[in-house]
Design an enzyme around this catalytic site. Structure first.
Site, PDB file in Angstrom:
ATOM      1  N   GLY A   1      98.936 -12.769   2.269  1.00  0.00           N
ATOM      2  CA  GLY A   1      98.591 -11.677   3.189  1.00  0.00           C
ATOM      3  C   GLY A   1      97.321 -11.919   4.008  1.00  0.00           C
ATOM      4  O   GLY A   1      97.143 -11.323   5.066  1.00  0.00           O
TER       5      GLY A   1
ATOM      6  N   ASP B   1     100.721 -13.579 -11.503  1.00  0.00           N
ATOM      7  CA  ASP B   1     101.052 -14.122 -10.186  1.00  0.00           C
ATOM      8  C   ASP B   1     101.416 -15.604 -10.327  1.00  0.00           C
ATOM      9  O   ASP B   1     100.655 -16.386 -10.904  1.00  0.00           O
ATOM     10  CB  ASP B   1      99.802 -13.954  -9.289  1.00  0.00           C
ATOM     11  CG  ASP B   1     100.092 -14.148  -7.820  1.00  0.00           C
ATOM     12  OD1 ASP B   1     101.263 -13.996  -7.413  1.00  0.00           O
ATOM     13  OD2 ASP B   1      99.136 -14.426  -7.062  1.00  0.00           O
TER      14      ASP B   1
ATOM     15  N   ASN C   1     100.724  -9.421  -0.943  1.00  0.00           N
ATOM     16  CA  ASN C   1      99.707 -10.026  -1.806  1.00  0.00           C
ATOM     17  C   ASN C   1      98.462 -10.434  -1.023  1.00  0.00           C
ATOM     18  O   ASN C   1      98.566 -11.147  -0.020  1.00  0.00           O
ATOM     19  CB  ASN C   1     100.273 -11.285  -2.474  1.00  0.00           C
ATOM     20  CG  ASN C   1     101.366 -10.982  -3.460  1.00  0.00           C
ATOM     21  OD1 ASN C   1     101.885  -9.883  -3.499  1.00  0.00           O
ATOM     22  ND2 ASN C   1     101.730 -11.979  -4.259  1.00  0.00           N
TER      23      ASN C   1
ATOM     24  N   ASN D   1      94.564 -12.082  -1.584  1.00  0.00           N
ATOM     25  CA  ASN D   1      93.579 -12.706  -2.460  1.00  0.00           C
ATOM     26  C   ASN D   1      92.358 -13.187  -1.678  1.00  0.00           C
ATOM     27  O   ASN D   1      91.277 -12.618  -1.782  1.00  0.00           O
ATOM     28  CB  ASN D   1      94.236 -13.878  -3.215  1.00  0.00           C
ATOM     29  CG  ASN D   1      93.290 -14.528  -4.200  1.00  0.00           C
ATOM     30  OD1 ASN D   1      92.320 -13.920  -4.631  1.00  0.00           O
ATOM     31  ND2 ASN D   1      93.560 -15.779  -4.554  1.00  0.00           N
TER      32      ASN D   1
ATOM     33  N   GLY E   1      96.099 -18.437   1.517  1.00  0.00           N
ATOM     34  CA  GLY E   1      94.774 -18.903   1.935  1.00  0.00           C
ATOM     35  C   GLY E   1      94.599 -18.918   3.441  1.00  0.00           C
ATOM     36  O   GLY E   1      95.404 -18.367   4.183  1.00  0.00           O
TER      37      GLY E   1
HETATM   38  P1  13P Z   1      96.149 -14.965   0.218  1.00  0.00           P
HETATM   39  O1  13P Z   1      95.124 -15.715  -0.552  1.00  0.00           O
HETATM   40  O2  13P Z   1      96.552 -15.689   1.475  1.00  0.00           O
HETATM   41  O3  13P Z   1      95.780 -13.560   0.480  1.00  0.00           O
HETATM   42  O4  13P Z   1      97.493 -14.961  -0.661  1.00  0.00           O
HETATM   43  C1  13P Z   1      97.508 -14.284  -1.877  1.00  0.00           C
HETATM   44  C2  13P Z   1      98.818 -14.419  -2.582  1.00  0.00           C
HETATM   45  O5  13P Z   1      99.862 -14.522  -1.964  1.00  0.00           O
HETATM   46  C3  13P Z   1      98.804 -14.399  -4.041  1.00  0.00           C
HETATM   47  O6  13P Z   1     100.066 -14.572  -4.578  1.00  0.00           O
END
Ligand code: 13P
Length: 279
Positions: free
Chosen positions: A208, A84, A228, A230, A179
């Site tokens: 996301g 990533d 995505n 995280n 984030g």
């Molecule tokens: P988030 O941390 O907002 O879910 O984003 C994750 C992301 O886009 C990783 O590339």
């Protein structure tokens, strides 16, 4: 076996659903996501940032760990191991040489010509090893970044990048943020739809976490094929672990880390259902 994302994202684009990309942080994260996706019978992309790769020891450690988990846990669904936001050719090459099945080259802070030059070099190396490549255009910021560094992608730039590089998926900056974002979320659905019609490759939505369900569904209907996630899982896990620690006099790391297992698995299940992912 690890697969690249070309076939799974092609199906997602054709059938209007999204494949989840979950960032991994450690062995447990990977295990929980793999087990849940296998149970739900959906393909999954495991995203590894450079920071997470360093934290876990390096790309070779991660490839060995994921390949081992696939065998030991008898995982039958397609699994793509994806770098990533690789920021230059050397990092993408390192991940590919270690056995990653997919990479993202993020040269989005460079001028378009330079972005094309670097991305093209990564594609040339990756494709001879059957590795898929995602690229970024415009610049997707992280919640704490200076807002001035954000830039949204233009249709022309997206076409230029695609035409000149042979990338397999494109992440255009269209208003999402990595984030926990406190400002007003302004996703450009019109541009998403236009790009989806113009470009034959799948589109990726970064950041996301925190996007309301209705907007996620709309983004998928406008042609987003990979989303995505995280921070969302990190929050779910840490909330549960903090609660466990406050209620238990635990010292066994397996018990402490593992207390977040159900929190991760239930978010994975909800997200997969929201994305309407299927094989
Ligand atoms: P988030 O941390 O907002 O879910 O984003 C994750 C992301 O886009 C990783 O590339």
């Amino acid at each position: 076996m690890l697969i690249n994302f070309i076939d799974i994202l092609k199906t997602a684009k054709e059938k209007h659903f999204a494949i989840p990309h979950f960032n991994i942080n450690n062995l447990e994260w990977s295990k929980y996501i793999l087990e849940e996706c296998n149970k739900l019978n959906v393909p999954v992309i495991l995203g590894v940032s450079e920071g997470a790769a360093k934290y876990m020891g390096g790309f070779n450690t991660i490839t060995g760990m994921i390949k081992g988990l696939i065998v030991d846990l008898n995982i039958k669904v397609p699994v793509c191991l994806h770098l990533d936001h690789g920021k230059n050719f050397d990092i993408c090459k390192k991940a590919i040489d270690a056995g990653f099945s997919s990479v993202m080259i993020d040269a989005s802070t460079l001028p378009l010509e330079k972005n094309i030059e670097v991305t093209k070099k990564v594609v040339a190396y990756a494709h001879q090893k059957n590795v898929s490549v995602e690229a970024e255009i415009g610049h997707i910021i992280t919640a704490n970044d200076n807002l001035d560094t954000a830039s949204t992608a233009t249709i022309e730039e997206c076409i230029e990048l695609y035409k000149n590089t042979s990338i397999d998926a494109l992440a255009p900056a269209l208003g999402s943020v990595h984030g926990l974002y406190k400002g007003k979320l302004n996703l450009d659905f019109d541009k998403m739809k236009q790009l989806n019609n113009i470009l034959p490759i799948p589109l990726v939505l970064h950041g996301g976490t925190g996007i309301p369900n209705e907007k996620i569904k709309k983004a998928i209907s406008c042609g987003i094929s990979k989303i995505n996630i995280n921070t969302d899982l990190q929050i779910a896990w840490s909330k549960q672990v903090k609660k466990f620690i406050s209620e238990n006099d635990a010292y066994d790391p397996r018990k402490i880390i593992g207390s977040g297992e159900e929190a991760i698995k239930s978010r994975v299940k909800e997200i997969v259902s929201l994305f309407n992912t299927h094989l």
